[in-house]
Scaffold this motif. Structure first.
Motif, short mmCIF file in Angstrom:
data_model
loop_
_atom_site.label_atom_id
_atom_site.label_comp_id
_atom_site.label_asym_id
_atom_site.label_seq_id
_atom_site.Cartn_x
_atom_site.Cartn_y
_atom_site.Cartn_z
N THR A 90 34.34 -39.59 17.80
CA THR A 90 33.73 -38.36 17.26
C THR A 90 32.22 -38.48 17.11
N GLY A 91 31.67 -39.67 17.36
CA GLY A 91 30.22 -39.80 17.43
C GLY A 91 29.52 -40.34 16.20
N TYR A 92 30.22 -41.06 15.31
CA TYR A 92 29.55 -41.57 14.11
C TYR A 92 28.48 -42.61 14.48
N SER A 93 28.85 -43.58 15.30
CA SER A 93 27.85 -44.57 15.72
C SER A 93 26.81 -43.94 16.63
N LEU A 94 27.21 -42.94 17.40
CA LEU A 94 26.28 -42.22 18.26
C LEU A 94 25.23 -41.49 17.43
N LEU A 95 25.66 -40.88 16.34
CA LEU A 95 24.72 -40.21 15.44
C LEU A 95 23.80 -41.21 14.76
N ALA A 96 24.35 -42.36 14.35
CA ALA A 96 23.52 -43.42 13.75
C ALA A 96 22.43 -43.85 14.72
#
Length: 247
Positions: A90-96
């Motif tokens: 869902t992109g948590y590390s991507l957002l970080a």
């Protein structure tokens, strides 16, 4: 010797099964880290995405909040600008990552499931960093092979984060070592694999944990023996190995 009561108290604070997201012995200690150092400094967008992801049936796949904080700090420390992520969910590390990069920073993000990515995309858009992301749906290996064949991408990435199919980690490494720059960093997630890397043969492991364990063990041995990199394996989240290319 400790009394039975003391032993019971010690065991009560520990995780009751292999497979907990934190590798710390105590839930209370992990909660202390989260509440003292992670949650108070977590960007609002990351908190929102974490809460959205928690409702998803596959939420165990997400990057933990403490690991997200670590990645965000690491990217700033190395002044990363051009990055790649294999395995997005869902992109948590991507957002970080996106929040850590400068405005003109770029992330090539690959995942086989666009639906999961689009679950978190509204939060990423609201945070004003979606323009940094080039999302590609599908297997990453063909994309990597094409990039290597074209030649112009050799040594072009400052940072690469891999949190995907563990049975392909070594296949990724063979390609990524050519794409990351000398002095650049590759991060492999889940390298302690729910603690199963030291579990006895009769340990009550979940089926998927048992299946991928040998692939993780093989990766760890290969990284430790690879003269092209310096490594540091950390018990953050489910274990992350940081590899710095030196040749």
């Amino acid at each position: 010797m400790a009394s039975n009561q003391e032993e019971q108290q010690n065991q009560a604070g520990r995780h009751q099964e292999v497979g907990h997201k934190s590798l710390l012995q105590s839930d209370a200690l992990y909660q202390y880290i989260l509440e003292t150092s992670v949650y108070p400094r977590e960007p609002e967008a990351m908190k929102e995405l974490r809460e959205v992801t928690a409702k998803h049936p596959w939420n165990i796949m997400t990057t933990s909040a403490d690991e997200g904080q670590f990645l965000n700090m690491l990217l700033k420390l190395i002044n990363a600008k051009n990055t790649m992520e294999i395995g997005v969910y869902t992109g948590y590390s991507l957002l970080a990552t996106a929040l850590a990069l400068p405005r003109d920073g770029k992330i090539l993000a690959m995942d086989i499931n666009r639906d999961n990515y689009e679950l978190g995309l509204p939060v990423i858009q609201k945070a004003g960093v979606a323009h940094k992301i080039d999302f590609r749906e599908g297997p990453a290996l063909p994309v990597l092979d094409q990039m290597i064949e074209e030649g112009k991408y050799h040594g072009s990435f400052d940072f690469i984060f891999v949190d995907a199919d563990k049975d392909n980690y070594l296949n990724y490494h063979k390609r990524l070592i050519e794409l990351v720059k000398v002095g650049g960093v590759i991060g492999y997630d889940n390298t302690l694999w729910n603690g199963s890397v030291v579990a006895p043969p009769d340990a009550p492991l979940r089926k998927y944990v048992r299946y991928y364990r040998d692939f993780v063990l093989e990766l760890n041995q290969a990284l430790a023996a690879d003269p092209r990199i310096e490594i540091c394996q950390l018990p953050v989240g489910d274990g992350i190995t940081i590899c710095r290319r030196i040749s």
